[in-house]
Enzyme design. Structure first.
Site, mmCIF file in Angstrom:
data_model
loop_
_atom_site.group_PDB
_atom_site.id
_atom_site.type_symbol
_atom_site.label_atom_id
_atom_site.label_comp_id
_atom_site.label_asym_id
_atom_site.label_seq_id
_atom_site.Cartn_x
_atom_site.Cartn_y
_atom_site.Cartn_z
ATOM 1 N N LYS A 28 0.856 -1.192 0.000
ATOM 2 C CA LYS A 28 0.000 0.000 0.000
ATOM 3 C C LYS A 28 0.891 1.240 0.000
ATOM 4 C CE LYS A 28 -4.315 1.204 2.281
ATOM 5 N NZ LYS A 28 -5.078 1.022 3.514
HETATM 6 C C1 E4P Z 1 -8.355 2.086 3.495
HETATM 7 O O1 E4P Z 1 -7.663 1.197 3.082
HETATM 8 C C2 E4P Z 1 -8.187 2.757 4.778
HETATM 9 O O2 E4P Z 1 -7.505 1.891 5.638
HETATM 10 C C3 E4P Z 1 -9.492 3.075 5.462
HETATM 11 O O3 E4P Z 1 -10.611 2.684 4.702
HETATM 12 C C4 E4P Z 1 -9.556 4.446 6.031
HETATM 13 O O4 E4P Z 1 -10.797 4.605 6.670
HETATM 14 P P1 E4P Z 1 -11.090 5.797 7.700
HETATM 15 O O5 E4P Z 1 -11.351 7.035 6.919
HETATM 16 O O6 E4P Z 1 -12.321 5.327 8.428
HETATM 17 O O7 E4P Z 1 -9.895 5.897 8.591
#
Ligand code: E4P
Length: 222
Positions: A84
């Site tokens: 990522k």
């Molecule tokens: C995506 O991969 C992120 O980890 C996640 O969806 C972020 O979500 P949040 O905005 O609730 O922190």
């Protein structure tokens, strides 16, 4: 549409995997920090629990050289890991490098179609389009998702559009309507997808009628 669970919590991953509908797991530095356990240890446990899933694990450096070292290290941990990478300039450069090496990537913190275009052109495997954080500031996060799906289809990019930052089940329905390839959900939201009061009431009635009639699926013992 593929469903991922968005968590670093091993018990949540275990439960979601048992349901048999899980296609992968996304983590981020915040979610890993919450676990109180090491990064590699947590990610490898997740890989074991979801043997055929895509498991996203994120780099934390912000300069290209260090990001590349981190990406290669993370990639070496398990074949199902997707690296990522945040959508910053060295991040896009890194995605191109990793894509040329056939290493899968999930480009994160994408909010606009123009950012998604860069990720797609660099060869991202997944483009994580955040919706909840946009809704939180009184805009409509799902608009960029629909347009990004359209862009990927129009130009034939290989990237899959992943709806992230999901806050409620309606986001899942909207992700389906937008034709997103993947939706990643916090465990709590995934659990909510099962729920409907008419399902509970209907099941209660079926079972009570069945029991009142003294029926049985198996032959009754003499
Ligand atoms: C995506 O991969 C992120 O980890 C996640 O969806 C972020 O979500 P949040 O905005 O609730 O922190």
């Amino acid at each position: 549409m593929k469903l991922f669970v968005d968590t670093g919590d091993i018990e949540e991953v275990r439960q979601a995997a048992e349901w048999g509908i899980l296609d992968g797991v996304t983590t981020n530095p915040t979610l890993i920090a919450k676990t109180g356990h090491g990064f590699k240890e947590t990610v490898l446990k997740i890989c074991d629990l979801v043997p055929n899933g895509a498991i996203s694990a994120e780099v934390v450096a912000t300069d290209y050289d260090t990001m590349l070292k981190e990406a290669l290290e993370i990639h070496s941990w398990h074949p199902n890991i997707v690296v990522k990478v945040p959508l910053i300039e060295p991040g896009v450069h890194l995605v191109k490098t990793l894509s040329d090496k056939n290493i899968k990537t999930n480009v994160t913190l994408v909010f606009t179609v123009s950012q998604a275009l860069l990720a797609a052109k660099a060869g991202a495997t997944f483009i994580s389009n955040f919706v909840g954080r946009v809704d939180d500031i009184s805009d409509e996060g799902m608009v960029a998702v629909s347009k990004t799906v359209q862009m990927v289809e129009n130009y034939g990019y290989d990237s899959e559009v992943l709806v992230a930052s999901v806050r409620h089940p309606l986001h899942v329905v909207q992700a389906v309507e937008a034709g997103a390839h993947i939706c990643t959900l916090p465990f709590k939201i995934m659990s909510m997808l099962f729920k409907h009061p008419l399902t509970d009431a209907g099941l209660k009635r079926f079972l009570s009628d069945w029991n009142d009639a003294g029926l049985s699926i198996f032959p009754k013992e003499a």
